[in-house]
Design a protein around this motif. Structure first.
Motif, mmCIF file in Angstrom:
data_model
loop_
_atom_site.group_PDB
_atom_site.id
_atom_site.type_symbol
_atom_site.label_atom_id
_atom_site.label_comp_id
_atom_site.label_asym_id
_atom_site.label_seq_id
_atom_site.Cartn_x
_atom_site.Cartn_y
_atom_site.Cartn_z
ATOM 1 N N ASP A 1 -2.431 -0.741 -6.800
ATOM 2 C CA ASP A 1 -1.460 -1.791 -6.505
ATOM 3 C C ASP A 1 -2.185 -3.076 -6.105
ATOM 4 O O ASP A 1 -2.853 -3.126 -5.082
ATOM 5 N N ILE A 2 -2.051 -4.116 -6.921
ATOM 6 C CA ILE A 2 -2.836 -5.327 -6.648
ATOM 7 C C ILE A 2 -2.452 -5.952 -5.326
ATOM 8 O O ILE A 2 -3.275 -6.553 -4.659
ATOM 9 N N LYS A 3 -1.192 -5.809 -4.940
ATOM 10 C CA LYS A 3 -0.776 -6.425 -3.687
ATOM 11 C C LYS A 3 -1.509 -5.774 -2.514
ATOM 12 O O LYS A 3 -1.999 -6.452 -1.613
ATOM 13 N N GLU B 1 3.755 -12.086 -7.581
ATOM 14 C CA GLU B 1 3.798 -11.586 -8.964
ATOM 15 C C GLU B 1 4.972 -12.133 -9.747
ATOM 16 O O GLU B 1 4.862 -12.406 -10.932
ATOM 17 N N THR C 1 3.410 2.993 -6.815
ATOM 18 C CA THR C 1 3.166 1.587 -7.108
ATOM 19 C C THR C 1 4.096 1.129 -8.229
ATOM 20 O O THR C 1 4.143 1.766 -9.275
ATOM 21 N N ARG D 1 2.891 -4.251 -10.282
ATOM 22 C CA ARG D 1 1.819 -4.474 -9.317
ATOM 23 C C ARG D 1 0.639 -3.564 -9.574
ATOM 24 O O ARG D 1 -0.364 -3.621 -8.869
ATOM 25 N N ASN D 2 0.753 -2.728 -10.617
ATOM 26 C CA ASN D 2 -0.345 -1.824 -10.933
ATOM 27 C C ASN D 2 -1.445 -2.568 -11.675
ATOM 28 O O ASN D 2 -1.220 -3.146 -12.734
ATOM 29 N N ALA D 3 -2.634 -2.597 -11.118
ATOM 30 C CA ALA D 3 -3.703 -3.431 -11.678
ATOM 31 C C ALA D 3 -4.002 -3.059 -13.127
ATOM 32 O O ALA D 3 -4.141 -3.922 -13.986
ATOM 33 N N ILE E 1 -4.371 -4.211 -2.691
ATOM 34 C CA ILE E 1 -5.799 -4.538 -2.763
ATOM 35 C C ILE E 1 -6.042 -5.891 -2.126
ATOM 36 O O ILE E 1 -6.949 -6.080 -1.310
#
Lengths: 612, 254, 526
Positions: free
Chosen positions: B82-84, A317, C11, C15-17, B86
């Protein structure tokens, strides 16, 4: 209805109905009384129209010499004579690349002899009809009829010689194209065209420079083409044929390698061709050393470090955040005075950084290498465009005529492609704001005609740009057409994206791909393949639309044909020859668009059958 | 002999934990609080009438659908926004679909190597080698250079399984893997799945193949109206169901 | 059964979608706004330096624009000039759409004909016309018309039809003083006819007898048209009514304008949010809203409030009018609406129609005229008089160009539409024993029409947009008039905005009509 009869498997099909001219006429022209009347009326229309057309074309008063004399003007306008080799080189590269591509991918297919035979005979019939109806002398009529007989005879012979195999596709299309090109070359060497001349004190002068300012009776004379025209074409076609034949003789392995090389070659060919045609940069070493070398080295080092950092597997990120910041910086850089090369490099670095986390990892070293190469190439192109050109030209943009039309069309289509894809992705996105922005853009641009956007680019853009940024007329036209065509392209690509089953996206997601990876590897390749015919249609529309730049005063093909040539009075007068030049323009435009539409149809058929 | 197959596996720690998972589609509640635990190397077969939420349930486990209430913990990582997490979970959970969903524009080999190469960031040669190994395992190494459209349904599904395995997942989800297949192809897919179970893979299988459930499953779950109505070992489940709904369903299907 | 959960902490934002999704959207939105803001401020600066400030004064001021043809050749204000341009555009577009549809349908059907030569002729037409740029064709028609013989003194007289290098003149029917009241009659006739049509259909369904509803409808319209032809002065009472409305609107306080707009915007956003909640409702109360849903709701609410605020701010902006008055935008809107009612009222003036209203030729709703060639001016040059319909060369060129060009596309659409109706439909109809005319009308054409309609609407839109090419042959359409105004006043941005508003209105109207029919056809389908 006869084919609906139920027959046991082994029984032979009934004899096909008898053929013959009388039966064909009965079935196709006089099947009912009403149809008969219609046919007679239509035949009369054809005869009347054809006769009118031929009388118009072969009227001795027609100034076809306006076209032939101004051929170079129409093609390249003021392009300097001693730099013409650049144009021929560009054409040559395109022809050879096309030939290699056609050969490598085996494009073309096969035709049935029956079709070829029919077409040839129909062509012969048409020419015979023209010979009879046209205003020709007896000898000329005979000549027309002989040509017609040769064509029809060839057609007949093709049908007869192939016999049983007449319905099998055995004649390769490329062979026919080859024969046509050969015929064109032959015609170029024997053709005589009307050119203007002046009779001054009993001497005939056909050379423009000589005739300028002299008074005398203007006449038309028949002359063969000059070597500067027919020689290059002959060489180019010969090279194309050579390329085609040699690629066909390559081994399968060599062809596979060639295919892999050809795609990037085509991509690279576009800027290279533009460079060949438009630029012969003066190498100012001082400027180059101080700005460009610095830019390349600096950006390579800084960019390399950033990219190496962001593409490590652990820096997902953070990399995207850095990329976003770089993007902002790049945008801001357009507001402050600085060399253009910095702005472009900044933009490119931002895009690379954004892509880094997605495509990096194991391949981070190749990413850094790719960046260094990109930075160098990009700087080189900025340098060559920004520095003065060594080609001695009048005015700041000397390309005109058909070559300008082609450059406009292809530059716009190439540039609008990425924008259109982004807009299509936005419009099909699940994110409402992206969808909203893309939809507003697409509907706004498509709702208003192109000419208004061209006028906006010419009336308003100059005042809205920051100081120090000036955009020339051609670039403004390219800009307007790019933004316009992107909206249409987006709609086409959207169609393709929507045709992809949802399961494809789910599968990609389930494998852990990020959105960008899913788009690049899964959805876009499939969507683009599905919309190739529509994209060719878009190319056709844009090619036709380039004619609009004549309204904002660019010297494109149509402008020369409509306004410039019919106003010429020196050295030879072509006043009032507008119908001739317009018809010539129409024929040239038609040949391009018709070819493209045929390609699109073939592609549609091929993709429709599906290789999947 | 069937029992022998099962008994060779020893179940490990819990690897998938779901607690009170609820999910709505608009005004339709698909999951009404599903609580279950799957242990390592366990094979769970989920059955139930269509629309009962069984597919939604396993799609929530790799977040193809986002659940709205409750917790899902996969391999110690909770599924949140949290995309990480996922990304991590998706690369550890393989999934096989009813419609195969192979990528039609890529060859079989590219289908399998694409994700390891770009998601796991493994070198190309390594992924290709492993892909060939997997194709051997599913029995179609000779098809590596063909396109999915040139394969039969059963072959396509086996490629899809190989594609999921290429990511070296710890858990495999199967969403009605044999429903779109002709009867003679079902067996070849089920054989691959049996072999996988034998090898100790944790599997959650939504299927209507009762034979497979009897033979391979450690546990059978019966879903109806978005909840687990009944669960138990296959012997218990098929011979002595407790619930009326289960009895009715089994009487219709067997 | 306790399991250690390694990552059960909160979160982080980056990083929170959901947050990332919305952050990137808002980021791009602001980037674009920033870009436009930068371009806009630069433009304002540049104009400030050259003493031009963007404004709308030119709409009501004389601009010195001369127009070659249209309802007014020497318009007294920018707005009037643009109106002339718009009417010229609409003339070409509307008549072009009708004729192009007609030609296109004929050619499209000819393309399907089993008659070989008719088929081939249609193919040649299509393949020739659509592969040549429209602009080339327009220039060609123009060159052709300019090549016609000129008018001479011998031509003086009255004609049914006359061509010359100054244009084409033909007999035509024009609206006259009683036209608007008469239109009201026809509209009433139409609605009465529709009511009759429904009754007859009901009758047909109830009894099985043929209803002849179409005939009833036609008769109704005809009766009302005939009665209205003579009775139109009856409607003159509308004039005082409309004038009263005019006065009422003129006296409204100006604050009403932003209030109405703000209320509308807020109502729309409230309505949307309500609908959104409704759609998420479950039998057990409201369904769970995801973070994403909440973002949407907040954004919709924010947008509604923003529009409301902007309405109040813009309403205060002032504009100088022709008389030197300074009016706010809100006042201007009120004046505009009130003037509209006044203009409409004047159309119902029956008492002194012949003398007062400009362009009146006789007392009735319509008047028929034949063209004349007269000698005019000091030098006694022969030219077309003011009666009859006179099409100039530019009009002819652009009209013929867009019509012939669009027809070739329509032909392909018609052909494709008919071919797209599955063959099984024909076979099924024949199996049911329907006659050819019956199944063509009842089965094939409705289905083909459903396929044809959307692309046809697109072509109409293209035709309307292509009329803007008239500028190339000096046809005074909205674009050409706009360019002239820009040249005279330098007001490029406002003129561009007017263009966009006009063309977007046209495209939205056409797509609205197409969508309406599309929906109706699909309802019929079910």
């Amino acid at each position: 209805m006869s084919d609906m009869a139920v027959a046991p498997d082994l029984e032979l099909a009934p004899e096909p109905p008898p053929k013959g001219l009388r039966i064909w006429l009965r079935d196709n022209l006089f099947s009912t009384p009403a149809s008969g009347v219609l046919s007679v009326a239509a035949i009369l229309v054809v005869i009347f129209a054809l006769r009118g057309l031929l009388n118009f074309i072969f009227d001795p008063l027609r100034r076809w010499d306006a076209v032939t004399y101004n051929m170079r003007l129409l093609m390249v306008q003021a392009y300097p004579t001693d730099a013409m080799w650049r144009v021929w080189l560009a054409v040559g590269i395109v022809v050879v690349l096309l030939a290699a591509t056609f050969a490598a991918w085996r494009i073309g297919g096969m035709l049935e002899p029956r079709q070829v035979s029919k077409t040839l005979m129909a062509l012969g019939g048409g020419i015979a009809l023209a010979g009879i109806l046209g205003p020709f002398s007896a000898t000329a009529t005979v000549l027309w009829l002989v040509v017609a007989a040769v064509l029809a005879g060839t057609g007949f012979a093709t049908g007869r010689l192939t016999g049983d195999r007449a319905k099998d596709p055995i004649i390769p299309v490329m062979a026919i194209i080859g024969i046509i090109l050969l015929l064109i070359v032959v015609v170029l060497w024997i053709l005589k065209v009307p050119v203007p001349g002046k009779i001054v004190e009993g001497n005939l002068i056909t050379d423009g420079a000589e005739a300028a300012g002299l008074r005398g009776e203007q006449v038309k004379v028949l002359r063969s083409l000059s070597n500067t025209t027919r020689m290059p074409w002959t060489i180019i076609f010969a090279l194309g044929a050579l390329a085609f034949v040699s690629v066909r003789m390559f081994s399968a392995r060599a062809v596979a390698t060639l295919k892999r090389v050809l795609v990037p070659t085509w991509v690279a060919a576009f800027p290279v061709l533009v460079l060949i045609l438009l630029r012969d940069p003066v190498w100012r070493w001082g400027n180059f050393g101080s700005v460009y070398v610095g830019a390349i080295v600096g950006f390579s080092v800084v960019g390399g470090v950033i990219l190496w950092f962001v593409s490590r597997p652990s820096t997902g990120e953070i990399g995207r955040v850095i990329g976003g910041l770089l993007l902002v910086l790049a945008f801001v850089s357009f507001l402050f005075p600085m060399p253009f090369v910095f702005r472009f490099l900044m933009l490119a670095l931002a895009l690379f950084t954004l892509a880094g986390p997605t495509f990096g990892g194991e391949t981070s070293r190749s990413l850094v290498t790719a960046w260094v190469v990109t930075a160098a190439v990009l700087s080189f192109f900025v340098f060559t465009t920004a520095s003065e050109s060594g080609i001695d030209v009048p005015g700041n943009f000397f390309l005109g005529g058909l070559s300008l039309t082609i450059v406009l069309a292809f530059t716009s289509i190439v540039l609008s492609f990425p924008l259109g894809v982004i807009l299509a992705l936005g419009r099909t996105s699940t994110m409402p704001l992206f969808r909203l922005m893309s939809t507003v853009y697409i509907e706004l641009v498509r709702g208003v005609p192109l000419i208004t956007w061209l006028l906006v680019a010419f009336l308003m853009l100059p005042v809205a740009l920051p100081q120090g940024i000036e955009i020339g007329g051609v670039m403004r036209a390219v800009g307007a057409m790019t933004f316009f065509s992107a909206a249409y392209l987006a709609e086409n690509v959207r169609g393709g994206l929507q045709s992809i089953p949802g399961g494809q996206r789910e599968a990609a997601r389930a494998l852990g791909m990020s959105t960008v990876q899913m788009i690049v590897f899964i959805t876009l390749p499939q969507a683009l393949r599905a919309v190739i015919p529509a994209l060719v249609g878009q190319v056709i529309a844009l090619f036709k639309d380039t004619s609009l730049v004549t309204i904002v005063g660019l010297f494109d093909f149509l402008h020369l044909a409509r306004a410039v040539i019919p106003a010429q009075s020196q050295p030879f007068s072509f006043l009032g020859s507008i119908k001739e030049t317009l018809i010539f323009a129409a024929i040239v435009y038609w040949m391009f668009t018709f070819t493209f539409s045929r390609i699109s149809q073939r592609l549609e058929k091929k993709l429709g059958v599906g290789e999947r | 002999m069937e029992n022998e197959q099962r008994s060779t596996r020893t179940l490990g720690d819990p690897i998938v934990i779901t607690d009170g998972v609820k999910k709505w589609f608009g005004d339709f509640q698909a999951l009404k609080g599903v609580t279950a635990t799957v242990r390592e190397r366990e094979v769970v077969v989920i059955i139930g009438p269509s629309g009962s939420g069984k597919s939604t349930y396993i799609r929530c486990i790799n977040r193809l659908e986002a659940h709205q209430e409750g917790t899902i913990i996969v391999d110690g990582t909770e599924l949140t926004n949290d995309i990480k997490n996922i990304e991590k979970i998706r690369s550890e959970v393989g999934m096989v679909f009813q419609q195969f969903n192979l990528f039609p524009h890529l060859t079989v080999l590219d289908n399998i190597t694409l994700a390891p190469q770009w998601v796991r960031k493994q070198p190309k040669a390594e992924t290709e080698e492993y892909a060939m190994e997997l194709l051997e395992r599913v029995g179609i190494p000779e098809q590596a250079d063909k396109y999915p459209g040139q394969l039969s349904g059963g072959q396509q599904q086996r490629v899809a399984i190989a594609r999921s395995l290429a990511m070296k997942p710890r858990i495999m989800l199967f969403d009605e893997p044999t429903s779109a297949l002709d009867p003679e192809m079902i067996k070849e897919v089920l054989d691959v799945m049996k072999e996988l179970a034998h090898g100790g893979m944790t599997m959650m299988v939504v299927t209507h193949e009762m034979g497979f459930a009897r033979e391979v499953a450690d546990r059978v779950m019966f879903f109806d109206y978005g909840t687990i109505v009944e669960e138990g070992t296959p012997e218990h489940f098929f011979t002595n169901p407790q619930h009326d709904r289960t009895k009715l369903f089994l009487s219709q299907i067997l | 059964m306790t399991v250690e959960v390694r990552q059960h902490q909160k979160t982080p934002l980056w990083r929170n979608a959901t947050v990332l999704k919305w952050a990137s959207q808002v980021f791009v939105l602001f980037m674009l706004l920033f870009l436009f803001g930068a371009l806009g401020s630069r433009a304002t600066d540049n104009f400030a330096q050259s003493d031009i400030s963007f404004g709308w004064d030119w709409l009501s001021n004389p601009t010195g624009v001369q127009i070659r043809e249209g309802i007014d050749t020497l318009p007294d204000s920018g707005a009037r000039a643009l109106t002339v341009g718009i009417i010229n555009t609409m003339r070409v577009a509307i008549s072009g759409i009708f004729v192009a549809t007609l030609i296109g349908t004929i050619i499209g059907i000819a393309r399907l004909s089993s008659n070989w030569i008719v088929n081939k002729l249609a193919t040649v037409y299509i393949e020739t016309i659509r592969n040549i740029p429209l602009l080339v064709q327009i220039f060609f028609w123009s060159a052709l018309a300019v090549g016609l013989p000129s008018l001479t003194a011998e031509d003086v007289g009255t004609y049914w039809f006359k061509t010359s290098n100054r244009g084409f003149a033909f007999s035509w029917v024009f609206p006259d003083g009683g036209f608007w009241p008469w239109l009201v009659f026809i509209a009433v006739g139409f609605f009465v006819g529709r009511w009759l049509l429904r009754r007859r259909r009901q009758h047909q369904e109830d009894t099985g007898e043929p209803g002849h509803g179409g005939w009833y409808m036609a008769a109704s319209i005809l009766v009302f048209a005939v009665v209205g032809w003579f009775a139109w002065p009856v409607l003159s009472f509308m004039e005082p009514v409309l004038e009263a409305i005019e006065k009422f609107v003129a006296n409204l306080p100006q604050i009403i304008v932003p209030i109405v707009i703000a209320l509308g915007a807020i109502a729309a956003s409230v309505w949307w949010i309500r609908g959104f909640f409704e759609s998420r409702r479950t039998p057990a109360g409201f369904g769970k809203l995801t973070d994403d849903d909440w973002f949407r709701v907040v954004f919709a609410g924010f947008a509604g409030i923003a529009i409301a605020v902007v309405a109040f701010v813009i309403g205060e902006f002032t504009i100088k009018t022709v008389a030197g008055e300074v009016l706010s935008v809100a006042e201007l809107a009120i004046v505009g609406v009130s003037n509209f009612f006044g203009w409409l009222g004047a159309k119902f003036n029956a008492t002194d129609a012949n003398t007062v209203i400009e362009g009146i030729r006789s007392g009735g709703p319509l008047v028929f005229e034949r063209p004349q060639v007269i000698l005019a001016g000091g030098a006694q040059i022969p030219q077309f008089g003011s009666s009859g319909m006179v099409l100039t060369v530019p009009f002819f060129a652009i009209w013929t160009g867009v019509t012939v060009y669009t027809a070739s596309f329509i032909a392909e659409i018609v052909r494709g539409g008919i071919l797209a109706v599955p063959k099984g439909q024909t076979e099924a109809s024949m199996a049911l024993g329907l006659k050819r005319s019956q199944y063509l009308r009842q089965i094939i054409l409705p289905q083909a029409f459903r396929i044809i309609l959307p692309p046809l609407g697109n072509q109409y839109l293209n035709l309307a947009k292509n009329t803007s090419l008239g500028i190339a042959v000096a046809f005074a359409d909205i674009v050409a008039v706009g360019v002239t105004i820009v040249n005279q006043t330098g007001q490029s941005l406002p003129v561009v905005l007017v263009w966009m508003a006009f063309f977007l209105t046209v495209s939205l109207s056409i797509s609205a009509v197409v969508n309406y029919y599309n929906r109706r056809m699909q309802l019929v389908e079910r």
